[in-house]
Design a protein around this motif. Structure first.
Motif, PDB file in Angstrom:
ATOM      1  N   GLU A 298      36.523  37.516  32.181  1.00 39.81           N
ATOM      2  CA  GLU A 298      37.774  37.488  31.425  1.00 39.81           C
ATOM      3  C   GLU A 298      38.157  38.855  30.865  1.00 39.81           C
ATOM      4  OE1 GLU A 298      37.816  34.339  28.535  1.00 39.81           O
ATOM      5  OE2 GLU A 298      37.357  32.830  30.043  1.00 39.81           O
TER       6      GLU A 298
ATOM      7  N   HIS B  53      38.758  35.201  40.344  1.00 43.42           N
ATOM      8  CA  HIS B  53      37.600  34.408  39.921  1.00 43.42           C
ATOM      9  C   HIS B  53      36.283  35.174  40.066  1.00 43.42           C
ATOM     10  CE1 HIS B  53      37.491  33.506  44.240  1.00 43.42           C
ATOM     11  NE2 HIS B  53      36.193  33.390  44.054  1.00 43.42           N
TER      12      HIS B  53
ATOM     13  N   GLU C 229      46.228  34.845  45.571  1.00 45.20           N
ATOM     14  CA  GLU C 229      45.605  33.556  45.868  1.00 45.20           C
ATOM     15  C   GLU C 229      44.334  33.521  45.050  1.00 45.20           C
ATOM     16  OE1 GLU C 229      44.250  30.607  49.478  1.00 45.20           O
ATOM     17  OE2 GLU C 229      44.141  32.764  49.862  1.00 45.20           O
ATOM     18  N   PHE C 230      44.125  32.415  44.332  1.00 42.57           N
ATOM     19  CA  PHE C 230      42.954  32.347  43.462  1.00 42.57           C
ATOM     20  C   PHE C 230      42.517  30.908  43.267  1.00 42.57           C
ATOM     21  CE2 PHE C 230      46.857  32.575  41.031  1.00 42.57           C
ATOM     22  CZ  PHE C 230      46.773  31.498  40.163  1.00 42.57           C
ATOM     23  N   ARG C 231      41.295  30.782  42.811  1.00 41.23           N
ATOM     24  CA  ARG C 231      40.748  29.465  42.483  1.00 41.23           C
ATOM     25  C   ARG C 231      40.981  29.214  41.004  1.00 41.23           C
ATOM     26  NH1 ARG C 231      35.556  31.086  45.684  1.00 41.23           N
ATOM     27  NH2 ARG C 231      36.108  30.251  47.712  1.00 41.23           N
ATOM     28  N   SER C 232      41.094  27.959  40.654  1.00 42.06           N
ATOM     29  CA  SER C 232      41.188  27.598  39.244  1.00 42.06           C
ATOM     30  C   SER C 232      40.324  26.375  38.998  1.00 42.06           C
ATOM     31  CB  SER C 232      42.642  27.319  38.855  1.00 42.06           C
ATOM     32  OG  SER C 232      43.149  26.232  39.600  1.00 42.06           O
ATOM     33  N   ALA C 233      39.956  26.192  37.757  1.00 41.36           N
ATOM     34  CA  ALA C 233      39.085  25.067  37.411  1.00 41.36           C
ATOM     35  C   ALA C 233      39.901  23.845  37.076  1.00 41.36           C
ATOM     36  CB  ALA C 233      38.208  25.435  36.227  1.00 41.36           C
TER      37      ALA C 233
ATOM     38  N   ASP D 237      46.142  35.441  45.089  1.00 49.59           N
ATOM     39  CA  ASP D 237      44.913  36.337  44.786  1.00 49.59           C
ATOM     40  C   ASP D 237      43.781  36.408  45.776  1.00 49.59           C
ATOM     41  OD1 ASP D 237      43.030  37.846  42.892  1.00 49.59           O
ATOM     42  OD2 ASP D 237      42.336  35.848  42.895  1.00 49.59           O
TER      43      ASP D 237
ATOM     44  N   GLU E  70      39.470  40.820  33.768  1.00 45.02           N
ATOM     45  CA  GLU E  70      40.768  40.258  34.129  1.00 45.02           C
ATOM     46  C   GLU E  70      41.853  40.747  33.169  1.00 45.02           C
ATOM     47  OE1 GLU E  70      42.524  35.929  33.657  1.00 45.02           O
ATOM     48  OE2 GLU E  70      41.057  35.999  35.303  1.00 45.02           O
TER      49      GLU E  70
END
Length: 174
Positions: free
Chosen positions: A147, A143, A170-174, A5, A150
């Protein structure tokens, strides 16, 4: 479908942009218009370079959240047909200007939470291609949306994509 992402560092985005609970398209456009008037990186991301090695070059790439087009332009200069999409009209206009001599690239203002706009750009990519399938690319985009956006984006993709299309996120996650 396969999954793999785009936005500024999370701290910078959350400090200046509306909260996830209160995001609206107007506020988002204002934020990204301001951001891209100040921010310009010309070299591609590492994820983009890795994707370029892995992806089928016969398929067009539709990039959602293309921002300053660093990845879109890199991919197009390496033989891919690319459709760069972003909510920021000034960013799209700047991208069109700086890529005017780059073949096989098109930039479109797209609200990724708008199913008709997502469908239209994917249909455009599919219609201009000699192959039936497309590649969807997003980097650090998920991100940067809330929501609700998304969910709308994924619903739009679900309706627009066909068997054999591929996702590169490619994305960030918590």
């Amino acid at each position: 479908l396969s999954v793999d992402d785009k936005a500024p560092p999370l701290a910078a985005a959350s400090a200046s942009s509306p909260s996830a609970a209160s995001k609206n398209v107007t506020a988002e456009k204002d934020y990204w218009n301001s951001f891209y008037s100040r921010f310009n990186i010309s070299h591609p991301s590492q994820f983009c370079v890795m994707t370029a090695i892995e992806v089928d070059s016969a398929r067009p790439i539709v990039e959602f959240g293309c921002g300053n087009a660093r990845d879109s332009i890199y991919l197009a200069t390496h033989g891919f047909t690319v459709y760069g999409c972003d909510l920021s009209k000034p960013a799209i206009e700047q991208n069109m200007e700086k890529s005017k001599d780059v073949p096989n690239i098109d930039f479109v203002v797209v609200d990724a939470a708008n199913a008709q706009q997502v469908q239209a750009v994917i249909d455009k990519a599919r219609a201009a291609s000699e192959v039936d399938n497309v590649n969807i690319y997003t980097r650090f985009f998920l991100h940067s949306i809330d929501e609700t956006q998304e969910a709308k984006f994924f619903a739009a993709l679900s309706s627009a994509l066909t068997a054999g299309d591929k996702l590169y996120f490619e994305f960030r996650s918590a």
